[in-house]
Design an enzyme around this catalytic site. Structure first.
Site, PDB file in Angstrom:
ATOM      1  CB  ILE A   9      -0.803   0.083   1.096  1.00 23.33           C
ATOM      2  CG1 ILE A   9      -1.965  -1.441   1.043  1.00 23.33           C
ATOM      3  CG2 ILE A   9      -1.889   1.326   1.215  1.00 23.33           C
ATOM      4  CD1 ILE A   9      -2.674  -1.564   2.338  1.00 23.33           C
ATOM      5  CE1 TYR A 143      -1.289  -6.291  11.276  1.00 24.62           C
ATOM      6  CE2 TYR A 143      -3.602  -7.493  11.052  1.00 24.62           C
ATOM      7  CZ  TYR A 143      -2.551  -6.555  10.714  1.00 24.62           C
ATOM      8  OH  TYR A 143      -2.922  -5.460   9.684  1.00 24.62           O
ATOM      9  CE  LYS A 147      -1.046  -2.608  11.670  1.00 25.12           C
ATOM     10  NZ  LYS A 147      -0.586  -1.361  10.960  1.00 25.12           N
ATOM     11  CB  VAL A 190      -6.912 -11.016  -4.390  1.00 29.77           C
ATOM     12  CG1 VAL A 190      -7.021 -10.602  -5.523  1.00 29.77           C
ATOM     13  CG2 VAL A 190      -8.211 -10.763  -3.685  1.00 29.77           C
ATOM     14  CG  ASP A 277      -9.045 -17.688   8.483  1.00 32.42           C
ATOM     15  OD1 ASP A 277      -7.976 -16.851   8.877  1.00 32.42           O
ATOM     16  OD2 ASP A 277      -8.826 -18.405   7.551  1.00 32.42           O
TER      17      ASP A 277
END
Length: 363
Positions: A9, A143, A147, A190, A277
């Site tokens: 990004i 993670y 954050k 993806v 997940d």
């Protein structure tokens, strides 16, 4: 100034900032970023782009990078949830302490605002959808927790110090050109699907494939960062979702990827579902619309077509054949292509002047 500006990004954000005439400094330790993403722009705009090879945990590198910065885009991170499970200490050092170091360096430099790249992982495994920014913060991995801790810092600092404005952007499943294969990042499925399809491999779907995600194209995400940087009013440490508010199942994503690659009707390999997940993920984007004027503009089909075009060009440049299966013994590099040995950043970046300044090596 962009931390992590050689990443997926971050490098797109650097391109966009240069395209609107900004002067940009990038600091990146190149552990997951790739300086090759910046070299062309160093040639195009040598007077407006400066690259510093260093860590956000190194205050000398940060202080150097922050010189004359007005807006700081803080994207440097350990962004893989699986990697955070194996090395939670490093995850918290980079994502939490690194955020404190970045904000403090921004204050010393008298920057006006710092914009922190957060994640939908802060909402946990069973979020209400669409997830609003005032939903419970229930991270289920180091993670996500790191954050969330970074967000707490971002929220607290403008309340404690009047000299800095802050904002967290909670990114949902970002995808697009330059994304690493098997990165473990949101949206990396993806990349995994497209690489497999282009290499005539069988894509792997974990679980029943009916888990849903909010896939947002990288160019739209960059636009959200630019809007956040340009708003004159202060944010005061709030968090804002960046997504599409749409939902796509993993099975639907695979079908769309196969269509984009010209290989419809692909039958995937089915593997057991993975712990950690979330079953559902979808952004409520009403705050992004009202506070930023942001709406995602790129459809999934459009984004996939552009990503496939980039992937094929990257394969052609490297001499890879999309019909040749990848060597499972090779380590994937930052663009997802296996190689025998990891590349050293010193091969691609030499230090000149101050020890952290990177420039393109002579070739």
């Amino acid at each position: 100034m962009v931390t992590g500006g050689a990443g997926f990004i971050g490098s797109h954000l650097v391109d966009a900032l240069l395209d609107v005439g900004a002067t940009v400094t990038v600091v990146d330790d190149l552990l997951t970023g790739d300086a090759d993403r910046l070299f062309a722009r160093l040639d195009d705009a040598p007077d407006r782009l400066r690259f510093i090879h260093g860590s956000i945990l190194d205050r000398d590198a940060l202080d150097d990078a922050m010189e004359r910065a007005t807006i700081v885009y803080h994207l440097a991170a350990m962004s893989s949830a699986p990697e955070s499970l194996s090395d939670p200490e490093r995850c918290f050092a980079v994502n939490s302490r690194g955020t404190i170091e970045s904000i403090q360096a921004a204050r010393i430099a008298k920057a006006r605002r710092i914009i922190f790249a957060s994640t939908a992982a802060v909402y946990g495994l069973t979020p209400r959808t669409p997830s609003r920014e005032d939903a419970p913060i229930e991270p289920a991995s180091p993670y996500g927790a790191s954050k969330a801790a970074g967000e707490a810092v971002v929220r607290a600092w403008p309340a404690a110090y009047a000299d800095i404005d802050t904002l967290s952007l909670r990114l949902f499943n970002v995808y697009g050109p330059r994304q690493r294969l098997r990165a473990g990042d949101e949206g990396a499925v993806v990349s995994a699907f497209l690489h497999a399809l282009e290499r005539a491999e069988t894509p792997v779907v974990y679980g029943d494939g009916e888990q849903t995600r909010d896939f947002v194209f990288v160019r739209d995400v960059v636009r959200a960062f630019l809007l956040a940087g340009s708003r004159p009013e202060p944010f005061g440490g709030v968090a804002i979702n960046v997504g599409t508010s749409g939902t796509t199942t993993v099975n639907q994503l695979l079908a769309a990827c196969a269509k984009a690659c010209g290989k419809p009707g692909v039958d995937p390999m089915r593997a057991p579902g993975r712990a950690g997940d979330p079953r559902v993920s979808r952004a409520d984007v009403s705050l992004a619309a009202s506070a930023l004027g942001f709406h995602a503009a790129t459809s999934l089909d459009e984004g996939l077509a552009e990503t496939v075009e980039w992937l094929r060009a990257a394969n052609a440049d490297r001499g890879d054949s999309p019909e040749t299966p990848s060597d499972p013994s090779g380590e994937p590099d930052d663009d997802g292509h296996p190689h025998a040995k990891p590349r050293s950043p010193e091969v691609r970046v030499r230090h000149t002047g101050a020890p952290h300044h990177g420039r393109r090596p002579g070739r």
